[in-house]
Design an enzyme around this catalytic site. Structure first.
Site, PDB file in Angstrom:
ATOM      1  N   HIS A  23       0.836  -1.206   0.000  1.00 22.48           N
ATOM      2  CA  HIS A  23       0.000   0.000   0.000  1.00 22.48           C
ATOM      3  C   HIS A  23       0.865   1.246   0.000  1.00 22.48           C
ATOM      4  CE1 HIS A  23       0.540   1.684   4.117  1.00 22.48           C
ATOM      5  NE2 HIS A  23       0.873   0.437   4.423  1.00 22.48           N
ATOM      6  N   CYS A  24       0.266   2.342  -0.440  1.00 24.64           N
ATOM      7  CA  CYS A  24       0.842   3.672  -0.294  1.00 24.64           C
ATOM      8  C   CYS A  24      -0.251   4.546   0.315  1.00 24.64           C
ATOM      9  CB  CYS A  24       1.374   4.210  -1.625  1.00 24.64           C
ATOM     10  SG  CYS A  24       0.221   4.086  -3.012  1.00 24.64           S
ATOM     11  N   GLN A  25      -0.357   5.788  -0.091  1.00 26.67           N
ATOM     12  CA  GLN A  25      -1.407   6.637   0.469  1.00 26.67           C
ATOM     13  C   GLN A  25      -2.786   6.235  -0.038  1.00 26.67           C
ATOM     14  OE1 GLN A  25      -0.686   9.707   2.450  1.00 26.67           O
ATOM     15  NE2 GLN A  25      -2.835   9.455   2.975  1.00 26.67           N
ATOM     16  N   SER A  72       2.445   2.106  -5.051  1.00 21.84           N
ATOM     17  CA  SER A  72       2.283   0.669  -4.821  1.00 21.84           C
ATOM     18  C   SER A  72       1.831  -0.040  -6.089  1.00 21.84           C
ATOM     19  CB  SER A  72       1.295   0.427  -3.678  1.00 21.84           C
ATOM     20  OG  SER A  72       0.068   1.107  -3.899  1.00 21.84           O
TER      21      SER A  72
END
Length: 483
Positions: free
Chosen positions: A408-410, A416
């Site tokens: 995941h990222c933001q 990601s």
């Protein structure tokens, strides 16, 4: 004693930097007639000025104290607006009355006879031209878009076919799709890169000047990644635009063209957009996975429409996107998914890759997950490829242990998603386009920035040349779908 020049000043706040010659501006000096040399009147000139400015967010601030007035638009950025100041020179009052002279704060002057001045209530008439004479009123479309050239569908098709026959796709033009993401996912020109500026977040960032199309690739790393293709033509299209000069500022096409022009590029607009191109060159267009599968089984358009949701959103709903299984053991998500302990345990997730510099490692203190942080930002300066192999090894470790992995990222849109696409390219014979389509088919909101797309292109080239070896065994589970 004559009044100070500072007592008659107009300050105009503009929403973004523009040149004074771009403004449709003149001062109404009709009131000066009473003070003309022939009238014999020595009445003082009123310390007011009327400005006609075809721009939004106009603030009129005459100085009353004899000193310069500052302008605060209320934001925290010192570069969010440009302040242009126009003075009348009271020290040369007689000459100004005779010639109608207005001197700008940047040291240039233009003459505009009094009988050619316009006031705030007039929308037509003569105005000051950039060269200092009297020209035509400025239209609502920015001047930089007036010079945008068009390319016809047949000409673009010839360029694409020529590059395909010569087996040099990198020599072809850069094609940018400005339509809503769901439309792009249904169909687009082969090789076109989607610019996700239709959703509110991206549109706001572009309009505020926080990002632009070329800002994403303007750094050294981004330029190196796109050196092969961004030195060539850039072709931009939407659904059906014929004349770029008629595009309104709120349209994504306008935003992208404006950004490209600001960066010194000379983009071309595809006349008639995708609609016109598909009429005669449907073989040069790509369709979504669902539409391709329907045609393969002979379902036709009716079957395709039945497989799609009855109510298809025009833009991806980034904020409400759910955790997405790309492969049986590989999940792509956002910050909220990384906090959802119940869902992670239910999906047998034991490994987490956090592709951010600032988000915490949620639930780390509980010792339930193996974590890896890849400190990366979603920007034009980020080298994400340096983390590819490290991420691949961590994903493989989770796979061998029989555990699921969440990356995941933001928002699960760019950083990601880029690593997931690269992982599929590494462990299959997928091209970058095929891997991109596969992930997008699972999670429609993904949209890696152009800098990351360039790094994926270089990664694909290294895979094809054997510089970076592929790992094809054991075969990935969940890759039975033909892309």
């Amino acid at each position: 004693m004559p009044p100070s020049p500072l007592d008659d000043r107009v300050v105009v706040a503009l929403s973004r930097p523009v040149r004074p010659q771009d403004l449709n501006l003149c001062l109404d000096s009709s009131y000066l007639g009473s003070a003309s040399p022939g009238s014999g009147s020595h009445a003082p000139v009123l310390a007011t000025a009327v400005v006609t400015l075809k721009a939004a967010n106009l603030t009129y601030m005459p100085s009353s104290s004899g000193s310069a007035r500052s302008l605060n638009c209320g934001c925290s950025s010192t570069s969010c607006c440009t302040v242009a100041t126009y003075d009348k020179d009271h020290q040369a009052q007689t000459q100004a009355i005779a010639a109608g002279t207005a001197t700008t704060a940047i040291g240039t002057s233009t003459t505009c006879p009094a009988n050619q001045m316009v006031n705030n209530n007039e929308n037509t008439g003569s105005v000051l031209s950039p060269s200092g004479g009297v020209g035509s009123p400025v239209s609502g479309t920015p001047k930089q878009l007036a010079s945008i050239k068009i390319i016809y569908p047949n000409d673009l098709a010839k360029k694409m076919t020529k590059c395909s026959k010569s087996h040099l796709p990198s020599q072809g033009p850069v094609i940018i799709d400005c339509r809503p993401f769901m439309e792009y996912n249904k169909s687009h020109i082969q090789g076109a890169v989607h610019i996700n500026c239709a959703d509110k977040i991206s549109r706001r960032r572009l309009q505020q000047g926080k990002i632009t199309v070329l800002d994403l690739i303007s750094c050294r790393e981004g330029k190196d990644s796109f050196k092969r293709i961004f030195s060539k033509e850039i072709i931009v299209y939407d659904e059906n635009t014929n004349e770029p000069s008629r595009v309104t500022p709120s349209q994504p096409l306008h935003i992208v063209l404006e950004s490209l022009k600001r960066e010194g590029k000379e983009p071309l607009v595809l006349k008639g957009g995708l609609s016109s191109f598909k009429q005669n060159h449907g073989n040069l267009c790509d369709n979504s996975l669902q539409l391709q599968e329907c045609r393969e089984v002979g379902g036709g358009a009716s079957a395709a429409s039945s497989m799609l949701p009855q109510s298809v959103p025009t833009t991806p709903d980034i904020e409400n996107a759910e955790l997405t299984p790309i492969l049986p053991f590989l999940f792509l998500g956002n910050e909220q998914d990384a906090q959802d302990l119940d869902t992670m345990q239910r999906l047998n997730i034991g490994y987490v890759i956090n592709v951010t510099t600032h988000l915490p490692l949620y639930h780390y203190e509980k010792g339930l997950f193996n974590y890896k942080r890849l400190p990366a930002t979603d920007s034009n300066k980020q080298n994400l490829r340096q983390y590819f192999e490290e991420a691949f090894e961590f994903i493989e470790e989770a796979h061998q242990c029989g555990k699921g992995l969440l990356i995941h990222c933001q928002a699960g849109v760019s950083r990601s998603a880029t690593i997931v696409i690269a992982y599929l390219m590494k462990h299959t014979r997928m091209t970058m386009t095929d891997a991109y389509k596969f992930v997008k088919g699972k999670r429609p909101i993904i949209s890696p920035n152009l800098n990351f797309m360039g790094q994926l292109l270089e990664f694909e080239e290294d895979l094809n040349n054997g510089v970076t070896p592929r790992i094809l065994t054991p075969k990935l589970m969940g890759m039975e779908t033909v892309v």
